[in-house]
Write a protein that holds these residues in place. Structure first.
Motif, PDB file in Angstrom:
ATOM      1  N   VAL A 177      62.502 -56.760 -18.310  1.00  0.00           N
ATOM      2  CA  VAL A 177      62.490 -55.713 -17.288  1.00  0.00           C
ATOM      3  C   VAL A 177      62.131 -54.357 -17.895  1.00  0.00           C
ATOM      4  O   VAL A 177      62.775 -53.888 -18.832  1.00  0.00           O
ATOM      5  N   ALA A 178      61.091 -53.722 -17.326  1.00  0.00           N
ATOM      6  CA  ALA A 178      60.690 -52.366 -17.739  1.00  0.00           C
ATOM      7  C   ALA A 178      60.912 -51.358 -16.637  1.00  0.00           C
ATOM      8  O   ALA A 178      60.809 -50.150 -16.878  1.00  0.00           O
ATOM      9  N   ALA A 179      61.192 -51.830 -15.429  1.00  0.00           N
ATOM     10  CA  ALA A 179      61.440 -50.951 -14.286  1.00  0.00           C
ATOM     11  C   ALA A 179      62.144 -51.775 -13.212  1.00  0.00           C
ATOM     12  O   ALA A 179      62.035 -53.007 -13.191  1.00  0.00           O
ATOM     13  N   VAL A 180      62.858 -51.085 -12.335  1.00  0.00           N
ATOM     14  CA  VAL A 180      63.616 -51.747 -11.273  1.00  0.00           C
ATOM     15  C   VAL A 180      63.406 -50.994  -9.968  1.00  0.00           C
ATOM     16  O   VAL A 180      63.395 -49.758  -9.949  1.00  0.00           O
ATOM     17  N   HIS A 181      63.246 -51.746  -8.879  1.00  0.00           N
ATOM     18  CA  HIS A 181      63.342 -51.172  -7.543  1.00  0.00           C
ATOM     19  C   HIS A 181      64.719 -51.503  -6.997  1.00  0.00           C
ATOM     20  O   HIS A 181      65.082 -52.681  -6.884  1.00  0.00           O
ATOM     21  N   LEU A 182      65.485 -50.468  -6.708  1.00  0.00           N
ATOM     22  CA  LEU A 182      66.807 -50.635  -6.108  1.00  0.00           C
ATOM     23  C   LEU A 182      66.629 -50.678  -4.594  1.00  0.00           C
ATOM     24  O   LEU A 182      66.376 -49.660  -3.946  1.00  0.00           O
ATOM     25  N   LYS A 183      66.758 -51.868  -4.039  1.00  0.00           N
ATOM     26  CA  LYS A 183      66.571 -52.056  -2.608  1.00  0.00           C
ATOM     27  C   LYS A 183      67.600 -53.068  -2.136  1.00  0.00           C
ATOM     28  O   LYS A 183      67.815 -54.081  -2.788  1.00  0.00           O
ATOM     29  N   ASP A 184      68.234 -52.790  -1.001  1.00  0.00           N
ATOM     30  CA  ASP A 184      69.230 -53.715  -0.460  1.00  0.00           C
ATOM     31  C   ASP A 184      68.599 -54.547   0.653  1.00  0.00           C
ATOM     32  O   ASP A 184      67.526 -54.218   1.166  1.00  0.00           O
ATOM     33  N   THR A 185      69.270 -55.622   1.026  1.00  0.00           N
ATOM     34  CA  THR A 185      68.755 -56.570   2.002  1.00  0.00           C
ATOM     35  C   THR A 185      69.912 -57.377   2.562  1.00  0.00           C
ATOM     36  O   THR A 185      70.966 -57.480   1.919  1.00  0.00           O
ATOM     37  N   ASP A 186      69.706 -57.981   3.741  1.00  0.00           N
ATOM     38  CA  ASP A 186      70.705 -58.917   4.249  1.00  0.00           C
ATOM     39  C   ASP A 186      70.514 -60.308   3.660  1.00  0.00           C
ATOM     40  O   ASP A 186      71.253 -61.230   3.967  1.00  0.00           O
ATOM     41  N   GLY A 187      69.484 -60.461   2.814  1.00  0.00           N
ATOM     42  CA  GLY A 187      69.258 -61.719   2.116  1.00  0.00           C
ATOM     43  C   GLY A 187      68.374 -62.704   2.847  1.00  0.00           C
ATOM     44  O   GLY A 187      68.132 -63.801   2.353  1.00  0.00           O
ATOM     45  N   GLY A 188      67.843 -62.318   4.010  1.00  0.00           N
ATOM     46  CA  GLY A 188      67.037 -63.234   4.786  1.00  0.00           C
ATOM     47  C   GLY A 188      65.640 -63.433   4.218  1.00  0.00           C
ATOM     48  O   GLY A 188      64.997 -62.465   3.791  1.00  0.00           O
ATOM     49  N   TYR A 189      65.187 -64.688   4.233  1.00  0.00           N
ATOM     50  CA  TYR A 189      63.841 -65.005   3.754  1.00  0.00           C
ATOM     51  C   TYR A 189      62.810 -64.397   4.693  1.00  0.00           C
ATOM     52  O   TYR A 189      62.842 -64.622   5.911  1.00  0.00           O
ATOM     53  N   ARG A 190      61.916 -63.595   4.125  1.00  0.00           N
ATOM     54  CA  ARG A 190      60.845 -62.920   4.861  1.00  0.00           C
ATOM     55  C   ARG A 190      61.384 -62.076   6.023  1.00  0.00           C
ATOM     56  O   ARG A 190      60.683 -61.845   7.010  1.00  0.00           O
TER      57      ARG A 190
END
Length: 254
Positions: A177-190
């Motif tokens: 890992v050289a960079a991270v996007h911090l993003k949240d989700t409800d975990g649903g596929y697509r």
């Protein structure tokens, strides 16, 4: 508690990007991820960043590894990275019908070019080269170059995969890992459901613990994309980013 380089992806503001720099400065965020500006716009871009005490911790480069001129086109953007003092080259790549050995060779040559300038390519968690740990490891191990690395997106790992554990996936790739996007989700596929940090299924404290142990301290870039079909307002967008910054501050990361 380790303080990190915390940035925000400018596209998180959607149609309200004109307020982004001032808003981020007010939140105590000092870094941004922006698209690579045109050469003629570099001076103005640097001035706008300087005005609010900001720096570009990563730039989203124009890159298509399917093209034979991939390396040359990437190299042509390097002067912009140097002018803005940015070392992370964020890219979203896909191979499609291009033979993987051709893709790997192009990435290897790109790594050589970038390494000479102290830059590192960070491949986004997107199909079909890095959508999950299996894909990312297959790509990065085949390329075998220290300046070709991964941008781990904490929500995309769920968006692009069925029945996945984002933390287990991160453990497998943490060394790349050289960079991270911090993003949240409800975990649903697509499922386009990306709320403020702390309102979804991503276990951010564990994300930080794993990457602390790997010696990574950023850039961690906020990416707040909202919900499919919603009507965005400037207030809504800014409030979500402010809430996310507050969440990171509560974790001792900002």
């Amino acid at each position: 508690m380790t303080k990190c380089i915390i940035a925000c992806r400018i596209q998180s503001y959607g149609p309200f990007e004109q307020v982004a720099y001032e808003h981020l400065a007010g939140l105590g965020i000092r870094f941004v991820e922006i698209p690579v500006p045109a050469p003629a716009a570099v001076v103005a871009t640097r001035a706008a960043l300087d005005r609010f005490g900001l720096s570009a911790s990563s730039l989203h480069a124009q890159a298509d590894v399917r093209r034979g001129d991939f390396v040359d086109r990437l190299a042509a953007q390097i002067p912009v990275f140097e002018a803005l003092g940015t070392r992370i080259v964020f890219v979203s790549l896909k191979a499609e019908e291009t033979p993987r050995e051709v893709v790997h060779e192009r990435l290897r040559r790109a790594g050589d070019v970038l390494a000479r300038k102290g830059l590192t390519l960070a491949i986004e968690t997107h199909p079909d080269l890095a959508a999950n740990a299996d894909e990312a490891l297959a790509t990065l191990e085949a390329v075998g170059h220290p300046h070709i690395r991964l941008n781990f997106d904490t929500a995309n790992i769920y968006f692009y995969n069925h029945d996945v554990d984002g933390i287990a996936e991160l453990r497998r790739v943490a060394g790349y890992v050289a960079a991270v996007h911090l993003k949240d989700t409800d975990g649903g596929y697509r499922k386009w459901h990306f709320p403020a940090l702390g309102r979804g299924v991503v276990r951010f404290p564990e994300v930080f613990r794993i990457l602390d142990a790997a010696g990574f301290s950023g850039p961690y870039t906020l990416e707040i994309e909202g919900f499919e079909g919603e009507a965005k307002t400037e207030r809504l967008v800014c409030d979500r980013i402010a809430e996310s910054a507050g969440y990171l501050r509560g974790l001792g990361r900002l």
